[in-house]
Design a protein around this motif. Structure first.
Motif, PDB file in Angstrom:
ATOM      1  N   TYR A   1       0.842  -1.200   0.000  1.00 55.48           N
ATOM      2  CA  TYR A   1       0.000   0.000   0.000  1.00 55.48           C
ATOM      3  C   TYR A   1       0.880   1.256   0.000  1.00 55.48           C
ATOM      4  O   TYR A   1       0.484   2.286  -0.543  1.00 55.48           O
ATOM      5  CB  TYR A   1      -0.922   0.006   1.215  1.00 55.48           C
ATOM      6  CG  TYR A   1      -2.195  -0.775   0.990  1.00 55.48           C
ATOM      7  CD1 TYR A   1      -3.182  -0.299   0.130  1.00 55.48           C
ATOM      8  CD2 TYR A   1      -2.419  -1.981   1.629  1.00 55.48           C
ATOM      9  CE1 TYR A   1      -4.342  -1.012  -0.084  1.00 55.48           C
ATOM     10  CE2 TYR A   1      -3.576  -2.702   1.427  1.00 55.48           C
ATOM     11  CZ  TYR A   1      -4.531  -2.211   0.568  1.00 55.48           C
ATOM     12  OH  TYR A   1      -5.690  -2.922   0.351  1.00 55.48           O
TER      13      TYR A   1
ATOM     14  N   TYR B   1      -8.226   5.976  -7.974  1.00 61.45           N
ATOM     15  CA  TYR B   1      -8.540   4.670  -7.376  1.00 61.45           C
ATOM     16  C   TYR B   1      -8.040   3.551  -8.293  1.00 61.45           C
ATOM     17  O   TYR B   1      -7.419   2.576  -7.836  1.00 61.45           O
ATOM     18  CB  TYR B   1     -10.051   4.532  -7.150  1.00 61.45           C
ATOM     19  CG  TYR B   1     -10.429   3.193  -6.538  1.00 61.45           C
ATOM     20  CD1 TYR B   1     -10.345   2.985  -5.168  1.00 61.45           C
ATOM     21  CD2 TYR B   1     -10.819   2.125  -7.346  1.00 61.45           C
ATOM     22  CE1 TYR B   1     -10.660   1.759  -4.611  1.00 61.45           C
ATOM     23  CE2 TYR B   1     -11.132   0.895  -6.799  1.00 61.45           C
ATOM     24  CZ  TYR B   1     -11.053   0.714  -5.425  1.00 61.45           C
ATOM     25  OH  TYR B   1     -11.344  -0.509  -4.877  1.00 61.45           O
TER      26      TYR B   1
ATOM     27  N   GLN C   1      -5.144   0.822  -7.571  1.00 55.33           N
ATOM     28  CA  GLN C   1      -5.342  -0.621  -7.669  1.00 55.33           C
ATOM     29  C   GLN C   1      -4.359  -1.250  -8.657  1.00 55.33           C
ATOM     30  O   GLN C   1      -3.861  -2.361  -8.425  1.00 55.33           O
ATOM     31  CB  GLN C   1      -6.778  -0.937  -8.109  1.00 55.33           C
ATOM     32  CG  GLN C   1      -7.855  -0.486  -7.139  1.00 55.33           C
ATOM     33  CD  GLN C   1      -7.711  -1.069  -5.760  1.00 55.33           C
ATOM     34  OE1 GLN C   1      -6.967  -0.532  -4.951  1.00 55.33           O
ATOM     35  NE2 GLN C   1      -8.411  -2.148  -5.476  1.00 55.33           N
TER      36      GLN C   1
ATOM     37  N   PHE D   1      -1.861  -4.085  -7.446  1.00 57.84           N
ATOM     38  CA  PHE D   1      -1.884  -5.441  -8.002  1.00 57.84           C
ATOM     39  C   PHE D   1      -0.555  -5.791  -8.677  1.00 57.84           C
ATOM     40  O   PHE D   1      -0.113  -6.941  -8.609  1.00 57.84           O
ATOM     41  CB  PHE D   1      -3.038  -5.581  -9.005  1.00 57.84           C
ATOM     42  CG  PHE D   1      -4.327  -5.981  -8.341  1.00 57.84           C
ATOM     43  CD1 PHE D   1      -4.722  -7.310  -8.278  1.00 57.84           C
ATOM     44  CD2 PHE D   1      -5.136  -5.035  -7.749  1.00 57.84           C
ATOM     45  CE1 PHE D   1      -5.898  -7.681  -7.643  1.00 57.84           C
ATOM     46  CE2 PHE D   1      -6.313  -5.391  -7.112  1.00 57.84           C
ATOM     47  CZ  PHE D   1      -6.699  -6.713  -7.061  1.00 57.84           C
TER      48      PHE D   1
END
Lengths: 434, 170
Positions: free
Chosen positions: B85, B119, B123, B127
């Motif tokens: 993160y 967003y 992601q 990923f």
């Protein structure tokens, strides 16, 4: 050089910060995942968050309790009556189930079946989640201080929840079964098909590795198989909700979790379990006991006939199965005995009056398909399996066989007791049902 | 602090008091952990806070450090290795502050689109790192990703409106 760095100062800092994080990540990945090198940092972070969570969860529960225990009591009387009726029904059901369970235990004990028994659990309260929308994990308010360790299974009354991933002094992180990195060995209750249950990005459960030619029906219960060495075998995991053809010859099976994973409040952490051999209640159970309970009992008969002194018995044939142990040896006119002719084989018995046999003992059955041998105190050696101590019936009068794979035909071993030839057959043998 | 102009309109640079700077990200992290998963699992409040602070300050360095700090804190509370993160939110913080320095992202529609875009960027980076470096078996779902992006955009609009009250002009 300086001008270039100054011009691209922001980008340089970005690359530097990213590089440091990638480096840290690489170090964590390269080292063994078992060795928790970031444990201290995580403990600080969790300790900073969880106390506040505990306070809020307790306040929330206190408010809920106050509401439910004092203000929300309408209809309690009716509910109480309903519950009592339900209890009566369940008691009846319990009687039936306990008999089934006792029988299952007895049979399992015969097979030296090993079962996993949950010995001890610790109740814990869910106080928060991991803070990530991609991971399905929750924090519970019990940690290493309470005896929690990593990889312990976490369950609810409904079914399994997950396993303990990380343990802190007073809290633990539980990885739920619907996390994408989670995997649970499961089997389908009816078809006994085994597979691996995994979580998806949407938090759903998918049963993998089931071939498309297998029959799986929605509604079938999914149980833990115990193959993952974490969850005990036979715990409910969920039910099959949807089945469709998947990729590469496998079925796409969606499973609805048995435990409500999105509304977890209290869970149980299995801290101790034991693999033990199943023991039937009441001590060691013998095959004769089980069969005696299953068979119709034979009424007791008075021991009227005295055994002929010196009467000899033929040697029991090892393969013979208990079949009309005493009385099947019908006396022949010439004084010789006739072997019993039971369907499951028989034992040759000399012409001897049917005698009330005192409780016989089953000798340990050998493994080479030999029938159990009943050692009768007063007859010396006889054969048969219906010599249960508990039944109290005369073993000489019943015809029983233990399915041990004995040959259909009795071994034609003639009884040759010399003394019996001169002894007239007693009339009492005619009363014998066999 | 340089002031950038877009279409003749002055884009202002804001700063925040220390309690807000520290307290709001911590509160977002706390709520992310504490709020019931069933309802709030698709929201990423730390990401929204990162985007807000980065766009308001309009300083890429400040934005990337804010993103890194919030992301690493989120990593510490999660089950995955620390840094996934962190990297994703560092990129978002840098991108949002760079974008905020060039575009006016004060109106609600622009905020919705920017939040949706970041967003998806977040992601994508998450990923990539999770699969490429950590070898986590995570599956991407476009449907869920877009839905979560829109949901975060809507929540972001409300959240930014509230957080606007704490802005202080430089």
């Amino acid at each position: 050089m300086e001008s270039v760095l100054g011009r691209y100062r922001n980008l340089t800092i970005l690359v530097g910060v990213l590089f440091l994080q990638v480096l840290g990540l690489a170090v964590q990945v390269k080292r063994s995942p078992d060795a928790e090198h970031t444990r201290l940092i995580r403990i600080w972070a969790v300790d900073a968050i969880t106390p506040l969570e505990r306070v809020i969860v307790r306040a929330q529960n206190g408010t809920n309790d106050l509401w439910h225990n004092y203000f929300f009591l309408r209809g309690v009387r009716a509910e109480n009556r309903q519950l009592k009726e339900q209890i009566e029904q369940m008691r009846l059901q319990q009687v039936r189930l306990s008999e089934d369970a006792a029988q299952a235990h007895r049979l399992q004990s015969l097979l030296a079946f090993e079962e996993q028994v949950v010995m001890k659990t610790i109740p814990a309260q869910v106080i928060g989640s991991s803070g990530s929308d991609l991971s399905r994990s929750v924090y519970i308010d019990k940690g290493s201080n309470q005896g929690i360790a990593a990889d312990m299974p976490v369950i609810t009354v409904g079914g399994i929840v997950g396993k303990v991933l990380r343990v802190y002094p007073s809290t633990s992180l539980v990885l739920m079964i619907n996390d994408q990195s989670s995997g649970v060995g499961v089997l389908l209750e009816k078809s006994r098909l085994q597979g691996v249950l995994r979580g998806t990005a949407d938090g759903e459960l998918v049963l993998e590795r089931v071939m498309s030619d297998e029959q799986v029906t929605p509604g079938e219960t999914v149980l833990s198989s115990g193959g993952d060495q974490i969850f005990p075998k036979g715990f409910p995991v969920g039910t099959v909700s949807h089945v469709s053809p998947g990729k590469e010859l496998f079925l796409n099976i969606k499973v609805r979790a048995a435990a409500d994973l999105s509304r977890l409040e209290e869970v149980l952490v299995v801290t101790e379990r034991q693999e033990r051999e199943v023991e039937a209640s009441g001590g060691k159970t013998r095959a004769a006991d089980i069969l005696a309970q299953r068979l119709p009992s034979v009424p007791d008969k008075p021991a009227t006939i005295a055994a002929t002194p010196g009467a000899a018995l033929s040697k029991p044939v090892p393969d013979a199965v208990a079949q009309s142990a005493g009385a099947s040896a019908k006396p022949q006119p010439n004084g010789t005995s006739k072997p019993g002719t039971g369907t499951g084989g028989g034992t040759k018995l000399a012409a001897r009056p049917a005698t009330k046999v005192s409780p016989a003992r089953l000798a340990p059955a050998s493994t080479n398909n030999e029938s159990p041998v009943v050692q009768s105190p007063d007859l010396g050696v006889s054969s048969g399996a219906n010599a249960a101590e508990s039944s109290g019936s005369a073993t000489s009068a019943s015809s029983t066989s233990i399915p041990t794979g004995t040959p259909e035909k009795p071994a034609p071993l003639p009884a040759k007791p010399s003394t019996t030839q001169s002894t007239p057959p007693p009339a009492a043998t005619e009363d014998n049902p066999h | 602090m340089p002031i950038t102009y877009t279409s003749g309109e002055q884009i202002e640079v804001y700063r925040f008091s220390l309690p807000v700077t520290v307290g709001v990200p911590l509160l977002a992290l706390f709520l992310q952990v504490f709020l019931p998963r069933r309802i709030f699992s698709i929201f990423d409040l730390p990401l929204l806070v990162t985007i807000f602070f980065a766009m308001a300050r309009r300083n890429p360095v400040s934005g990337l450090f804010t993103g890194a700090a919030i992301g690493l804190a989120q990593d510490m509370l999660g089950p995955y290795p620390i840094g996934i993160y962190g990297i994703a939110k560092t990129v978002v913080g840098y991108g949002a502050s760079s974008l905020g320095a060039k575009l006016d992202v004060e109106n609600a529609g622009a905020r919705l689109l920017v939040t949706l875009g970041f967003y998806l960027v977040h992601q994508a980076v998450f990923f990539t790192v999770a699969r490429g470096m950590v070898n986590l078996t995570l599956n991407w779902s476009w449907g869920r990703g877009l839905l979560a992006g829109l949901a975060n955009g809507v929540v972001g609009m409300v959240l930014y409106f509230v957080l606007d009250k704490f802005k202080q002009r430089t």
